[in-house]
Design a protein around this motif. Structure first.
Motif, short mmCIF file in Angstrom:
data_model
loop_
_atom_site.label_atom_id
_atom_site.label_comp_id
_atom_site.label_asym_id
_atom_site.label_seq_id
_atom_site.Cartn_x
_atom_site.Cartn_y
_atom_site.Cartn_z
N GLN A 133 30.73 57.57 35.70
CA GLN A 133 29.92 56.38 35.46
C GLN A 133 28.88 56.63 34.36
O GLN A 133 28.67 55.78 33.48
N LYS A 248 35.05 50.51 42.82
CA LYS A 248 34.05 49.80 43.61
C LYS A 248 32.67 49.88 42.96
O LYS A 248 31.89 48.92 42.98
N THR A 249 32.38 51.03 42.34
CA THR A 249 31.09 51.22 41.68
C THR A 249 30.98 50.41 40.39
O THR A 249 29.94 49.83 40.08
N GLU A 251 32.95 47.68 39.37
CA GLU A 251 33.37 46.28 39.31
C GLU A 251 32.20 45.30 39.25
O GLU A 251 32.38 44.16 38.84
N ARG A 252 31.01 45.76 39.61
CA ARG A 252 29.85 44.87 39.54
C ARG A 252 29.41 44.62 38.10
O ARG A 252 28.81 43.58 37.81
N LEU A 253 29.70 45.57 37.21
CA LEU A 253 29.19 45.47 35.84
C LEU A 253 30.28 45.37 34.78
O LEU A 253 30.00 44.99 33.63
N TYR A 254 31.50 45.75 35.14
CA TYR A 254 32.58 45.80 34.15
C TYR A 254 33.81 45.02 34.66
O TYR A 254 33.93 44.75 35.85
N ARG A 255 34.70 44.70 33.72
CA ARG A 255 35.98 44.10 34.10
C ARG A 255 36.95 45.25 34.34
O ARG A 255 37.35 45.95 33.40
N LEU A 273 38.56 45.89 47.40
CA LEU A 273 37.77 45.60 46.20
C LEU A 273 37.47 44.12 46.09
O LEU A 273 38.19 43.27 46.61
N ASN A 274 36.40 43.80 45.39
CA ASN A 274 35.97 42.41 45.27
C ASN A 274 36.53 41.74 44.02
O ASN A 274 37.33 40.82 44.09
N SER A 275 36.10 42.22 42.85
CA SER A 275 36.51 41.55 41.61
C SER A 275 37.50 42.36 40.77
O SER A 275 38.10 41.83 39.84
#
Length: 457
Positions: A133, A248-249, A251-255, A273-275
């Motif tokens: 990350q 999981k880490t 997906e909140r900020l990246y595609r 996973l969400n997105s």
């Protein structure tokens, strides 16, 4: 120290060999007789054959008077039981265990002396995820590690042709940065290691390691590497523990797209996973990569458990236009073959993990350790104690310190203040010194600097 290592997988094996090199008395336990026989023949350590959680096996390994036990088998349950037995039967003073499952980690009070007596939990998956990350957050970096609770950042970066510092001497960096202070602590030029001075010329393709305040990282990096467009798209090959945790880490900020070969595992990822987009297939399938627009990916991370598959998919992704290639590689020989020529960043789980473990056994007051350059170098954070009479550090300028030739102090942290090291900076009690050592044989010499004399109370 007398240390027992349970399990000789990639992590346990690397840990055991590093501990032996640092003059510890090491005994290794495993159920694989062939590996133990080879290890005993090639390393100065003892071996015991048998299940790591059996009381008699632990007794044969010397648990009765061991200073530390490191449970690093592939089974969380075996590690937990082994530590529990060592504590119950022998009151082993210090107990470290590798725990991979997030299910155990969710229970905050599960691991303490009133329950399961693990002093330190090591999660290679978590450490690797944090490592990857940080590199994704800093385009151009080959390694990024933090010290002093995140106040200080050490960055390794490849110098690009046409970058402001390419072809200039290090002394000019101060003028380019204006009010920002930083310290270049090492330069790697091919196989050559350079401890830099003010007149050292920086060349394209050099790997430069610098230290400074975390908030200044991007400005300093821009002097060695063209400012890249921030990363937006990440593709991950492999949905194992590391792939899932990274997705999981991120997906909140990246595609994020994650490719998994096993259908059942892919379904699990999709439900967890969400997105992030989950794809069932082979990451080395050229048609799949074309369909998923590999040429638009800012980062491609190959994170399966198979080194050869990771290298193959990484090579293909690079040839097809992915901008930055990262690959999980366990075998050191493979890293030397492919890093930089084929992939941009080789991720070694055992080298990332070893830093966390070595922090716990260092002599003197060493509070953080990071392995660099595939284990060839090390950066550590030590605390100066005592006074001028009991310490070789306190009350002396950096120029007066008896540092080994391969060691360089980059930053001194004094309370909340971050001081870039200069030759006339005087070390005070409780200062944290961030030191880079390019020759691992001199690490013990650096550690001794943080020890105080017998008169210190």
């Amino acid at each position: 120290m007398k240390i027992i290592v349970l399990g000789v997988g990639q992590v346990g094996l690397t840990v055991a060999r590093n501990l032996v090199l640092e003059d510890n008395e090491v005994t290794v336990v495993d159920t694989n007789a062939a590996i133990l026989e080879e290890l005993e023949a090639t390393s100065d350590l003892a071996t015991v054959l048998g299940p790591a959680s059996y009381p008699e096996v632990l007794r044969s390994a010397g648990a009765e008077d061991a200073d530390m036990i490191i449970a690093a088998t592939d089974s969380d349950e075996t590690n937990i039981v082994a530590v529990q037995i060592a504590y119950t039967m022998y009151r082993t003073p210090y107990k470290i265990a590798r725990i991979r499952s997030a299910e155990y980690m969710r229970e905050k009070h599960l691991f303490d002396n009133d329950n399961i007596p693990i002093d330190v939990i090591i999660s290679p998956e978590q450490l690797v995820t944090e490592y990857v990350q940080r590199i994704i957050e800093h385009p151009g970096a080959v390694q990024v590690v933090d010290f002093a609770h995140g106040k200080v950042r050490l960055v390794g970066i490849e110098v690009q042709e046409g970058a402001p510092m390419a072809g200039r001497v290090i002394g000019e960096l101060t003028h380019l940065l204006d009010d920002i202070e930083t310290r270049v602590v090492a330069v790697y030029r091919g196989d050559e290691v350079i401890i830099p001075k003010g007149d050292t010329v920086i060349r394209k393709e050099d790997i430069v390691f610098f230290m400074g305040k975390r908030k200044d990282t991007s400005r300093v990096m821009a002097q060695f590497h063209h400012v890249d467009v921030p990363c937006k798209r990440v593709m991950i090959a492999g949905g194992g523990n590391i792939g899932l945790l990274l997705a999981k880490t991120l997906e909140r900020l990246y595609r994020v797209k994650i490719i998994e070969a096993r259908e059942e595992r892919a379904e699990f990822l999709a439900s967890t996973l969400n997105s992030a987009m989950v794809l069932h297939g082979d990451a080395a399938n050229q048609e799949m990569l074309i369909n998923e627009h590999i040429q638009d990916m800012d980062v491609f991370c190959a994170l399966t458990n198979d080194d050869e598959a990771n290298i193959l998919s990484a090579m293909l992704a690079k040839r097809m236009g992915a901008k930055k290639i990262m690959s999980l590689i366990n075998r050191p020989a493979y890293v030397e073959l492919v890093e930089r020529d084929i992939i941009d960043v080789a991720i070694s789980p055992q080298q990332i993990t070893i830093g966390a473990l070595l922090t716990l056994i260092r002599r003197g007051d060493v509070v953080a350790v990071h392995s660099l350059r595939r284990g060839e170098a090390e950066a550590l954070e030590g605390v100066a104690h005592g006074d001028r009479d009991t310490s070789v550090l306190v009350g002396r300028t950096i120029a007066e310190l008896p540092l080994p030739k391969s060691a360089s102090i980059g930053v001194v942290v004094r309370g909340d203040e971050v001081l870039v090291a200069h030759h006339d900076l005087v070390i005070e009690p409780e200062d944290h010194l961030i030191v880079l050592i390019t020759n691992k044989q001199q690490i013990a010499d650096v550690e001794r600097l943080f020890q105080v004399g017998v008169t210190f109370v």
